[in-house]
Design an enzyme around this catalytic site. Structure first.
Site, short mmCIF file in Angstrom:
data_model
loop_
_atom_site.label_atom_id
_atom_site.label_comp_id
_atom_site.label_asym_id
_atom_site.label_seq_id
_atom_site.Cartn_x
_atom_site.Cartn_y
_atom_site.Cartn_z
N ASP A 216 62.07 4.03 77.24
CA ASP A 216 62.76 4.84 78.23
C ASP A 216 61.88 5.13 79.43
O ASP A 216 61.64 6.29 79.79
CB ASP A 216 63.25 6.15 77.59
N GLU A 464 57.33 5.73 68.34
CA GLU A 464 58.68 5.56 67.81
C GLU A 464 59.00 4.11 67.39
O GLU A 464 60.04 3.56 67.78
CB GLU A 464 59.72 6.06 68.82
N TYR A 517 64.38 16.13 69.05
CA TYR A 517 65.06 16.74 70.20
C TYR A 517 66.27 17.55 69.73
O TYR A 517 67.41 17.23 70.04
CB TYR A 517 65.47 15.65 71.20
N GLU A 553 56.73 15.34 70.71
CA GLU A 553 57.72 15.39 71.78
C GLU A 553 58.82 16.37 71.41
O GLU A 553 59.25 16.42 70.26
CB GLU A 553 58.36 14.02 72.04
#
Length: 651
Positions: A216, A464, A517, A553
């Site tokens: 990303d 990831e 998240y 994160e």
């Protein structure tokens, strides 16, 4: 219809393009040597910077191999066709009004002319001359005066080659660089070229393709960091220096620095004399050794290297001066030395035997116009913001950062988790032997570059990856074993977005790093759920593996200037609430096993175009222009309070 990726290697349609652009690993044998010591001037070394305005041409031919067919490297690039002016260092993508160039995939070409100083000429000197690139993304092939010099794969680490015999004097030299930004199954990071064919109501031109990847951020490309020529003596020169700077402490608190050093030399390595001196910050000699290339220096009452939140004299650096000599030739090189020790238990992380809590960011090397390239203006601004907000650490997500950035971390006392470019490793086919060998080589290059830095306290081998797949276990076992063999003094981690019950790689690491998240990608808008979900999720990692955990994160996208009360997603109020609820959970967990919190992200950054990205990723605490959002002020209060309320100031 364009052939698929599995078609036989015959030259038809898009296949020739695919051979020359995608399968770059089969075009060339990688011959570049590992770049070792940082470029520097000294009494025996001289540097000539080749940064500036270069000629630039993208190869828009259907095959993307016209430049090789016509041998553009044999003459000035301007003689091959129209050229643009391109600054080096920079990424080329955002510097024109041409959409095709911004999104270009394939080979681009650079060249420039320069004069070599006559004082470098070998019959009148003792010079060895090296051409060095700090970063070219992704694949580079270099010529000097039409002669092939070196090639390198991997977009974030330096490479170099000796060019003593290729330089000319009393007339100009020409350096030519071909750069390929294509990402495929076997690159790091990986990607794929997708050919679009007619489907239902959609019509595509013949051979139409797009570059796809599973990470990303925007795939900025070009000569992203400086280019230099530098000299060393040719008869004997310092090739590499490896140090281990730690300390011992007696019961009466007397601290003695222990500096193990090893020096490798090139040229004539027989009967080499040496003078090794260690100087303190005031340039006073504190230790010395003679006629040895490997030994131990001891420094009584040593000043330790501390993070700036843990000491009134943070980032204390000594200088190790290495001099080697043979006959009438000598070489001198200096490196900074920070005495510090890193260790960890099942639920804590320690710097110099004091608990340390990571409080900082994930970041990107991402700037308007410059892309992946930085300069001293951006460098100073970013570090001023890091210290203003009270952060003590960051991760080099998701690739190695420039040595200028790393130098600042050493100097200022900013702690670094140093990450490889293995991001987007999402598919089963990415776990192959070709990629594995590249991954291990890149870890070798990264560790060789940053092994002596006191700011680097941890290696991250990936971000990831598909660590739930069976294929990932053998792959990462090899990468992590290799990394620990190269450096056993630092822990190894990777950032996981899986679960404790399905991640097959986490058992191999020393520190568990988790990306999650809550109330963003999951239960969007429901920030009242964050506390229970974070506590449950992170606790499950710890109870399963009995290792320290870092929240690597967390965060929420926020468009600066958007406001709503009650908070709504994408508003500044919502980002603050997401952070607030995470912090309540973190405060409970850091008393038990949590050793860090790194918000995602330091600043907004560019991504590829998708419907869920509004001109890039907006999870930054600062805007892309480095202006604070409301969350920056909120985070500043937290980080400063953490430091002020901690007995060790390590949070």
């Amino acid at each position: 219809m364009p052939p698929s990726m599995n078609d036989s290697p015959v030259c038809r349609g898009g296949w020739c393009w695919r051979v020359s652009v995608l399968c770059i690993c089969t075009l060339f044998n990688l011959t570049s040597i590992s770049a070792l010591l940082r470029v520097q001037d000294s009494e025996t070394r001289e540097t000539k910077c080749l940064d500036g305005l270069w000629n630039f041409r993208a190869d828009f031919s259907p095959s993307r191999k016209l430049g090789f067919d016509e041998e553009w490297f044999k003459n000035s690039l301007s003689q091959t066709g129209p050229v643009l002016t391109m600054p080096v260092p920079s990424s080329f993508n955002d510097l024109t009004q041409n959409k095709t160039l911004r999104d270009y995939v394939g080979w681009v070409w650079y060249d420039r002319d320069f004069f070599a100083p006559n004082s470098w000429y070998e019959p009148r000197s003792n010079n060895r001359i090296v051409l060095r690139f700090e970063s070219v993304h992704y694949y580079a092939k270099v010529w000097l005066n039409g002669n092939f010099v070196v090639e390198h794969e991997g977009g974030h680490l330096p490479f170099e080659e000796e060019v003593t015999d290729l330089l000319v004097y009393d007339r100009s030299n020409r350096v030519t660089v071909a750069v390929n930004n294509t990402l495929d199954t076997f690159t790091l990071p990986p990607g794929q070229i997708v050919y679009k064919t007619d489907y239902k109501k959609f019509t595509y031109p013949p051979g139409y393709f797009v570059q796809e990847y599973e990470f990303d951020f925007f795939n900025y490309a070009g000569i992203n960091r400086p280019v230099n020529l530098y000299t060393t003596p040719s008869r004997v020169y310092i090739q590499n220096i490896t140090i281990n700077a730690t300390f011992t402490q007696t019961s009466d608190q007397v601290v003695t620095g222990i500096l193990e050093f090893s020096v490798s030399v090139g040229g004539n390595s027989q009967d080499v004399g040496s003078d090794i001196k260690l100087y303190d910050r005031e340039n006073y000699p504190v230790a010395q050794a003679w006629d040895t290339l490997s030994n131990v220096l001891r420094v009584p009452n040593v000043f330790l290297w501390w993070p700036y939140t843990m000491s009134d004299t943070p980032g204390y650096l000594y200088t190790l001066q290495v001099e080697v000599a043979i006959w009438n030739s000598k070489d001198i090189y200096r490196i900074p030395v920070g005495f510090r020790h890193v260790n960890w238990s099942h639920n804590q992380f320690f710097i110099n035997n004091k608990p340390f809590y990571f409080a900082g960011f994930g970041r990107h090397e991402d700037y308007e116009l410059r892309g992946r390239s930085t300069d001293h203006v951006h460098l100073v601004k970013d570090f001023n913001l890091i210290q203003w907000i009270g952060a003590n650490s960051f991760r080099t997500s998701h690739y190695p950062y420039s040595e200028d950035i790393m130098d600042m971390c050493d100097k200022l006392g900013i702690v670094v988790i140093d990450e490889s470019p293995a991001v987007g490793v999402k598919l089963k086919e990415n776990f192959n032997n070709i990629t594995l060998q590249k991954h291990m080589r890149m870890m070798s290059e990264l560790i060789d570059r940053d092994k002596n830095r006191p700011s680097v306290v941890m290696w991250s081998v990936a971000n990831e990856p598909a660590s739930h797949l069976d294929e990932s276990l053998q792959y990462f076992n090899a990468v992590i074993t290799h990394t620990k063999q190269l450096d056993s003094s630092r822990p190894v981690t990777f950032a996981s977005n899986k679960r404790p019950d399905n991640d097959k790689v986490v058992p191999l690491v020393d520190i568990i790093s988790v990306n999650s998240y809550f109330s963003w990608y999951e239960d969007t808008g429901e920030y009242e759920l964050i506390y229970d979900q974070v506590v449950s999720f992170l606790t499950s990692w710890y109870t399963t593996f009995n290792k320290p955990v870092i929240q690597m994160e967390y965060g929420a996208d926020t468009i600066a200037g958007y406001h709503m009360d009650p908070p709504w997603i994408f508003t500044e109020e919502y980002q603050v609430e997401v952070l607030r609820h995470h912090h309540i959970a973190f405060d409970d967990l850091k008393r038990r096993f949590l050793v860090g919190e790194l918000v995602w992200n330091f600043a907004d950054f560019m991504t590829k175009q998708t419907v869920n990205r509004v001109v890039g990723n907006k999870k930054g605490i600062f805007t892309r222009q480095r202006q604070p959002k409301a969350a920056a002020h909120f985070l500043r209060e937290r980080y400063l309070n953490l430091a002020n309320n901690s007995e060790t100031n390590g949070y």
